[in-house]
Design a protein around this motif. Structure first.
Motif, mmCIF file in Angstrom:
data_model
loop_
_atom_site.group_PDB
_atom_site.id
_atom_site.type_symbol
_atom_site.label_atom_id
_atom_site.label_comp_id
_atom_site.label_asym_id
_atom_site.label_seq_id
_atom_site.Cartn_x
_atom_site.Cartn_y
_atom_site.Cartn_z
ATOM 1 N N VAL A 170 21.127 96.503 151.861
ATOM 2 C CA VAL A 170 19.981 96.021 152.653
ATOM 3 C C VAL A 170 19.580 97.058 153.697
ATOM 4 O O VAL A 170 18.392 97.362 153.853
ATOM 5 C CB VAL A 170 20.316 94.660 153.321
ATOM 6 C CG1 VAL A 170 19.273 94.287 154.365
ATOM 7 C CG2 VAL A 170 20.439 93.567 152.264
ATOM 8 N N ILE A 171 20.561 97.614 154.403
ATOM 9 C CA ILE A 171 20.287 98.630 155.429
ATOM 10 C C ILE A 171 19.614 99.849 154.790
ATOM 11 O O ILE A 171 18.637 100.380 155.316
ATOM 12 C CB ILE A 171 21.585 99.032 156.169
ATOM 13 C CG1 ILE A 171 22.145 97.860 156.964
ATOM 14 C CG2 ILE A 171 21.372 100.262 157.045
ATOM 15 C CD1 ILE A 171 21.209 97.260 158.004
ATOM 16 N N GLN A 218 17.881 99.967 151.988
ATOM 17 C CA GLN A 218 16.538 99.594 151.537
ATOM 18 C C GLN A 218 15.555 99.550 152.707
ATOM 19 O O GLN A 218 14.435 100.040 152.600
ATOM 20 C CB GLN A 218 16.589 98.249 150.834
ATOM 21 C CG GLN A 218 15.243 97.811 150.268
ATOM 22 C CD GLN A 218 15.333 96.457 149.584
ATOM 23 O OE1 GLN A 218 16.163 95.625 149.929
ATOM 24 N NE2 GLN A 218 14.459 96.240 148.631
ATOM 25 N N ARG A 219 15.984 98.980 153.831
ATOM 26 C CA ARG A 219 15.112 98.908 155.015
ATOM 27 C C ARG A 219 14.697 100.297 155.490
ATOM 28 O O ARG A 219 13.611 100.474 156.036
ATOM 29 C CB ARG A 219 15.826 98.181 156.156
ATOM 30 C CG ARG A 219 15.933 96.693 155.967
ATOM 31 C CD ARG A 219 16.667 96.061 157.133
ATOM 32 N NE ARG A 219 16.841 94.627 156.945
ATOM 33 C CZ ARG A 219 17.575 93.864 157.733
ATOM 34 N NH1 ARG A 219 18.205 94.386 158.775
ATOM 35 N NH2 ARG A 219 17.683 92.580 157.497
ATOM 36 N N ALA A 220 15.595 101.283 155.297
ATOM 37 C CA ALA A 220 15.313 102.654 155.731
ATOM 38 C C ALA A 220 14.608 103.468 154.657
ATOM 39 O O ALA A 220 14.330 104.652 154.849
ATOM 40 C CB ALA A 220 16.612 103.338 156.132
ATOM 41 N N GLY A 221 14.333 102.848 153.501
ATOM 42 C CA GLY A 221 13.693 103.560 152.404
ATOM 43 C C GLY A 221 14.657 104.437 151.625
ATOM 44 O O GLY A 221 14.231 105.348 150.913
ATOM 45 N N ASP A 222 15.955 104.182 151.773
ATOM 46 C CA ASP A 222 16.984 104.952 151.069
ATOM 47 C C ASP A 222 17.544 104.150 149.902
ATOM 48 O O ASP A 222 17.306 102.952 149.787
ATOM 49 C CB ASP A 222 18.148 105.286 152.023
ATOM 50 C CG ASP A 222 17.747 106.257 153.116
ATOM 51 O OD1 ASP A 222 16.944 107.171 152.853
ATOM 52 O OD2 ASP A 222 18.258 106.101 154.251
ATOM 53 N N ARG A 223 18.304 104.838 149.068
ATOM 54 C CA ARG A 223 19.035 104.187 147.972
ATOM 55 C C ARG A 223 20.489 104.613 148.056
ATOM 56 O O ARG A 223 20.781 105.766 148.328
ATOM 57 C CB ARG A 223 18.460 104.607 146.626
ATOM 58 C CG ARG A 223 17.036 104.157 146.381
ATOM 59 C CD ARG A 223 16.568 104.609 145.016
ATOM 60 N NE ARG A 223 17.358 103.995 143.972
ATOM 61 C CZ ARG A 223 16.961 102.957 143.238
ATOM 62 N NH1 ARG A 223 15.772 102.449 143.442
ATOM 63 N NH2 ARG A 223 17.727 102.464 142.299
ATOM 64 N N GLU A 260 25.262 99.485 161.301
ATOM 65 C CA GLU A 260 24.160 98.543 161.082
ATOM 66 C C GLU A 260 24.575 97.428 160.128
ATOM 67 O O GLU A 260 24.249 96.266 160.334
ATOM 68 C CB GLU A 260 22.924 99.277 160.545
ATOM 69 C CG GLU A 260 22.255 100.193 161.555
ATOM 70 C CD GLU A 260 21.735 99.449 162.771
ATOM 71 O OE1 GLU A 260 21.066 98.404 162.608
ATOM 72 O OE2 GLU A 260 22.009 99.905 163.895
ATOM 73 N N ILE A 268 24.968 92.895 160.428
ATOM 74 C CA ILE A 268 24.284 91.865 159.627
ATOM 75 C C ILE A 268 25.133 91.219 158.543
ATOM 76 O O ILE A 268 24.771 90.166 158.015
ATOM 77 C CB ILE A 268 22.983 92.406 158.985
ATOM 78 C CG1 ILE A 268 23.276 93.459 157.913
ATOM 79 C CG2 ILE A 268 22.015 92.918 160.052
ATOM 80 C CD1 ILE A 268 22.095 93.775 157.003
#
Length: 159
Positions: A67-68, A70-75, A119, A123
């Motif tokens: 999730v973290i 994805q939120r940052a636009g990473d994989r 991060e 969560i």
């Protein structure tokens, strides 16, 4: 109940016989003999609550990392690993648990990995649920990640 709180899923399982018994989930996917850990005199071929907790925590924490990212636009690299060690200890008449999460994101540098681990720790439902109740140590590839007291104690952010 907080108006922003929304139930997403409830899991049900039933144990019979305690640590020397059997546990089964309502779905039947988990259907396991339980035992005291083998090192404490238990039988081989059975699981224990600490092992199940470690499996759940590592899986859940890895999802928080996804999730973290994805939120940052990473994989995340498909080989990303989260190892969780859960320790059972006795303190006076009571018993407790502690956990160590060791993360290897494979594709990110150490600073980025540490940031993502911190991060995720904010969560992850297991991290939130244990915060202030059990010691959780974070590591990146075997090296301890310094955690501020506020990151590992008290209630979840926003509560």
């Amino acid at each position: 109940m907080d108006s922003t709180k929304k139930t997403l899923y409830t899991a049900d399982a039933t144990a019979v016989g305690g640590r020397s018994g059997h546990v089964r989930s309502a779905t039947g996917i988990i259907d396991l003999d339980m035992s005291v850990p083998e090192g404490l005199g238990g039988k081989k071929g059975a699981t224990n609550p600490e092992e199940l907790f470690a499996a759940g925590y590592s899986s859940c924490f890895q999802q928080a990392l996804l999730v973290i990212a994805q939120r940052a636009g990473d994989r995340l690299d498909p080989g990303t690993e989260v190892k969780c060690s859960v320790t059972l200890f006795q303190e006076g008449e009571g018993y407790g648990l502690s956990a160590v999460l060791d993360v290897d994101l494979k594709a990110f540098d150490r600073d980025k990995t540490i940031q993502m681990v911190r991060e995720a720790h904010k969560i992850c439902p297991y991290s939130v649920g244990t915060r202030g109740n059990m010691e959780v140590e974070l590591k990146v590839q075997g090296e301890t990640v310094p955690v501020q007291a506020k990151e590992n104690a008290g209630v979840a952010e926003g509560k």
